[in-house]
Design a protein around this motif. Structure first.
Motif, mmCIF file in Angstrom:
data_model
loop_
_atom_site.group_PDB
_atom_site.id
_atom_site.type_symbol
_atom_site.label_atom_id
_atom_site.label_comp_id
_atom_site.label_asym_id
_atom_site.label_seq_id
_atom_site.Cartn_x
_atom_site.Cartn_y
_atom_site.Cartn_z
ATOM 1 N N ASP A 1 0.849 -1.198 0.000
ATOM 2 C CA ASP A 1 0.000 0.000 0.000
ATOM 3 C C ASP A 1 0.879 1.240 0.000
ATOM 4 N N SER A 2 0.653 2.143 -0.969
ATOM 5 C CA SER A 2 1.483 3.346 -1.031
ATOM 6 C C SER A 2 0.740 4.515 -1.660
ATOM 7 N N PRO A 3 -0.394 4.936 -1.062
ATOM 8 C CA PRO A 3 -1.031 6.155 -1.557
ATOM 9 C C PRO A 3 -0.104 7.349 -1.391
ATOM 10 N N THR A 4 -0.341 8.380 -2.162
ATOM 11 C CA THR A 4 0.464 9.590 -2.069
ATOM 12 C C THR A 4 0.600 10.043 -0.617
ATOM 13 N N GLY A 5 1.850 10.253 -0.184
ATOM 14 C CA GLY A 5 2.109 10.676 1.186
ATOM 15 C C GLY A 5 2.414 9.535 2.126
ATOM 16 N N TYR A 6 2.295 8.300 1.635
ATOM 17 C CA TYR A 6 2.552 7.136 2.476
ATOM 18 C C TYR A 6 3.324 6.114 1.640
ATOM 19 N N THR A 7 4.546 6.444 1.301
ATOM 20 C CA THR A 7 5.290 5.658 0.315
ATOM 21 C C THR A 7 6.603 5.090 0.837
ATOM 22 N N LYS A 8 6.831 5.175 2.128
ATOM 23 C CA LYS A 8 8.118 4.726 2.668
ATOM 24 C C LYS A 8 8.382 3.256 2.355
ATOM 25 N N GLU A 9 7.403 2.390 2.609
ATOM 26 C CA GLU A 9 7.606 0.955 2.405
ATOM 27 C C GLU A 9 7.878 0.639 0.936
ATOM 28 N N ALA A 10 7.150 1.312 0.041
ATOM 29 C CA ALA A 10 7.369 1.089 -1.391
ATOM 30 C C ALA A 10 8.752 1.567 -1.804
ATOM 31 N N ALA A 11 9.184 2.718 -1.276
ATOM 32 C CA ALA A 11 10.509 3.247 -1.604
ATOM 33 C C ALA A 11 11.608 2.300 -1.117
ATOM 34 N N LEU A 12 11.446 1.762 0.090
ATOM 35 C CA LEU A 12 12.445 0.830 0.624
ATOM 36 C C LEU A 12 12.471 -0.464 -0.185
ATOM 37 N N PHE A 13 11.304 -0.890 -0.667
ATOM 38 C CA PHE A 13 11.247 -2.075 -1.521
ATOM 39 C C PHE A 13 12.053 -1.854 -2.794
ATOM 40 N N ALA B 1 9.786 7.380 -12.778
ATOM 41 C CA ALA B 1 8.459 6.808 -12.550
ATOM 42 C C ALA B 1 8.066 7.185 -11.123
ATOM 43 N N HIS B 2 6.868 6.800 -10.694
ATOM 44 C CA HIS B 2 6.482 7.114 -9.314
ATOM 45 C C HIS B 2 5.915 5.884 -8.623
ATOM 46 N N THR B 3 6.200 5.789 -7.317
ATOM 47 C CA THR B 3 5.776 4.641 -6.527
ATOM 48 C C THR B 3 4.435 4.868 -5.848
ATOM 49 N N ASP B 4 3.958 6.103 -5.794
ATOM 50 C CA ASP B 4 2.700 6.366 -5.096
ATOM 51 C C ASP B 4 1.507 6.059 -5.990
ATOM 52 N N THR B 5 0.377 5.813 -5.353
ATOM 53 C CA THR B 5 -0.851 5.489 -6.055
ATOM 54 C C THR B 5 -1.966 6.437 -5.613
ATOM 55 N N LEU B 6 -3.110 6.280 -6.232
ATOM 56 C CA LEU B 6 -4.303 6.963 -5.759
ATOM 57 C C LEU B 6 -4.728 6.348 -4.433
ATOM 58 N N GLY B 7 -5.478 7.101 -3.667
ATOM 59 C CA GLY B 7 -5.965 6.606 -2.388
ATOM 60 C C GLY B 7 -6.886 7.633 -1.771
ATOM 61 N N ALA B 8 -6.977 7.618 -0.463
ATOM 62 C CA ALA B 8 -7.856 8.567 0.229
ATOM 63 C C ALA B 8 -7.302 8.840 1.622
ATOM 64 N N MET B 9 -7.916 9.808 2.266
ATOM 65 C CA MET B 9 -7.527 10.199 3.611
ATOM 66 C C MET B 9 -8.792 10.454 4.429
ATOM 67 N N VAL B 10 -8.762 10.089 5.679
ATOM 68 C CA VAL B 10 -9.921 10.318 6.544
ATOM 69 C C VAL B 10 -10.139 11.815 6.716
ATOM 70 N N ALA B 11 -11.313 12.281 6.319
ATOM 71 C CA ALA B 11 -11.657 13.694 6.460
ATOM 72 C C ALA B 11 -12.510 13.955 7.692
ATOM 73 N N GLU B 12 -13.221 12.918 8.134
ATOM 74 C CA GLU B 12 -14.114 13.097 9.287
ATOM 75 C C GLU B 12 -14.511 11.731 9.839
#
Length: 324
Positions: free
Chosen positions: A24-36, A73-84
């Motif tokens: 899982d690597s939505p934009t802003g949460y890509t550490k694990e994908a980058a390390l891979f 290329a880019h490792t991040d994907t589409l995703g979502a964030m909790v707004a409420e």
């Protein structure tokens, strides 16, 4: 190259694609994908570097010291964030990138909290039963009309918050990756993880065949390609001779200063990165601090239209990606 050898590289690309899509690597949460990605390049005998913005930079090598080629290329994907966190315990979310809610209706998802806990759920209409919702067919599928229902026994805002779920937590959608017997790949987020795997396959080919490119080649993987961060859209770029300023790195596909087609109607700056791609300019990508822009809060939580420069403001659970 024999067909057998070619198939070996194709098999490697498919294997990397499958494994990377499972991260899982939505934009802003890509550490694990980058390390891979870094680990895969290390296995191939390269020396990847983590940039200050959480991207990955790899020097592939080359006979010449000038006229470098940077493939991105880019490792991040589409995703979502909790707004409420809603009063009924369900979650209103806002998109990361251009995830269309029509395409995500009834999709399984995972909510990742700041302390790394993972909670499964389903993204669906606020009133999802066609038997009791007389306007089900007519209702627009928007993030305001849809919610994440958690696979937890929670029925109030307080119960959901007790799990550790808060505004700003990351939401990852299931990829449903499948490679058919005839070799077709079916999955969410092939853009741009398949490109990452192809570049790794190219690097593997050069290393195993002992081939040195005539031009110096670099591979760059951004962590915010979905929102126009780092290199524009993570597409391959090349150098162009310019009599006034020497070399410029430019997007391979020319675009105006703003591009609404690739951002769902929202303007996003598309500007060239200046400087010849060589050892010195690549060092700047690793060491230069990012410019902090954007906001992550509003009076009523995150809004669906809010623009976020997520590489400048990473998810708290992903902060270590800044320095590796």
């Amino acid at each position: 190259m024999s067909k057998k050898d070619m198939n070996n590289y194709v098999d490697y690309i498919l294997d990397v694609t499958t494994r990377l899509l499972a991260i899982d690597s939505p934009t802003g949460y890509t550490k694990e994908a980058a390390l891979f990605v870094m680990d895969e390049y290390k296995k191939l005998g390269y020396d990847p570097k983590m940039t200050v913005k959480g991207g990955v930079l790899v020097e592939i090598g080359g006979e010449d010291e000038e006229n470098g080629l940077l493939l991105a290329a880019h490792t991040d994907t589409l995703g979502a964030m909790v707004a409420e966190v809603k009063s009924n315990g369900n979650l209103r979310v806002t998109p990361l990138g251009g995830m269309n809610p029509n395409n995500a209706e009834t999709e399984n998802c995972v909510v990742i909290t700041r302390d790394g806990k993972r909670y499964e759920g389903c993204f669906q209409m606020n009133n999802p039963s066609i038997h009791v919702n007389g306007s089900y067919d007519q209702q627009d599928r928007t993030y305001d009309n849809m919610e994440v229902v958690l696979d937890e026994m929670v029925f109030s805002k307080e119960e959901t918050k007790a799990l550790g779920i808060e505004t700003g937590d990351i939401v990852c959608f299931e990829t449903r990756t499948r490679i058919t017997e005839k070799g077709y790949i079916k999955s969410r987020f092939l853009d741009d993880k398949l490109s990452v795997a192809i570049l790794l396959g190219y690097a593997k080919y050069l290393k195993e065949e002992n081939i040195t490119p005539s031009r110096p080649v670099y591979h760059k993987f951004a962590g915010a390609g979905r929102v126009g961060g780092d290199l524009p859209y993570g597409q391959n770029i090349r150098t162009e001779r310019n009599t006034a300023s020497g070399h410029k790195i430019r997007n391979r596909f020319s675009r105006p200063a703003t591009d609404k087609n690739r951002t769902g109607g929202r303007s996003s700056p598309v500007q060239p990165v200046h400087g010849e791609p060589n050892a010195e300019s690549m060092k700047l990508l690793i060491e230069t601090p990012p410019i902090k822009t954007g906001r992550l809060s509003s009076r009523k939580g995150l809004t669906g239209r809010q623009r976020i420069k997520t590489e400048s403001f990473p998810h708290p659970a992903d902060m270590n990606a800044q320095r590796g």
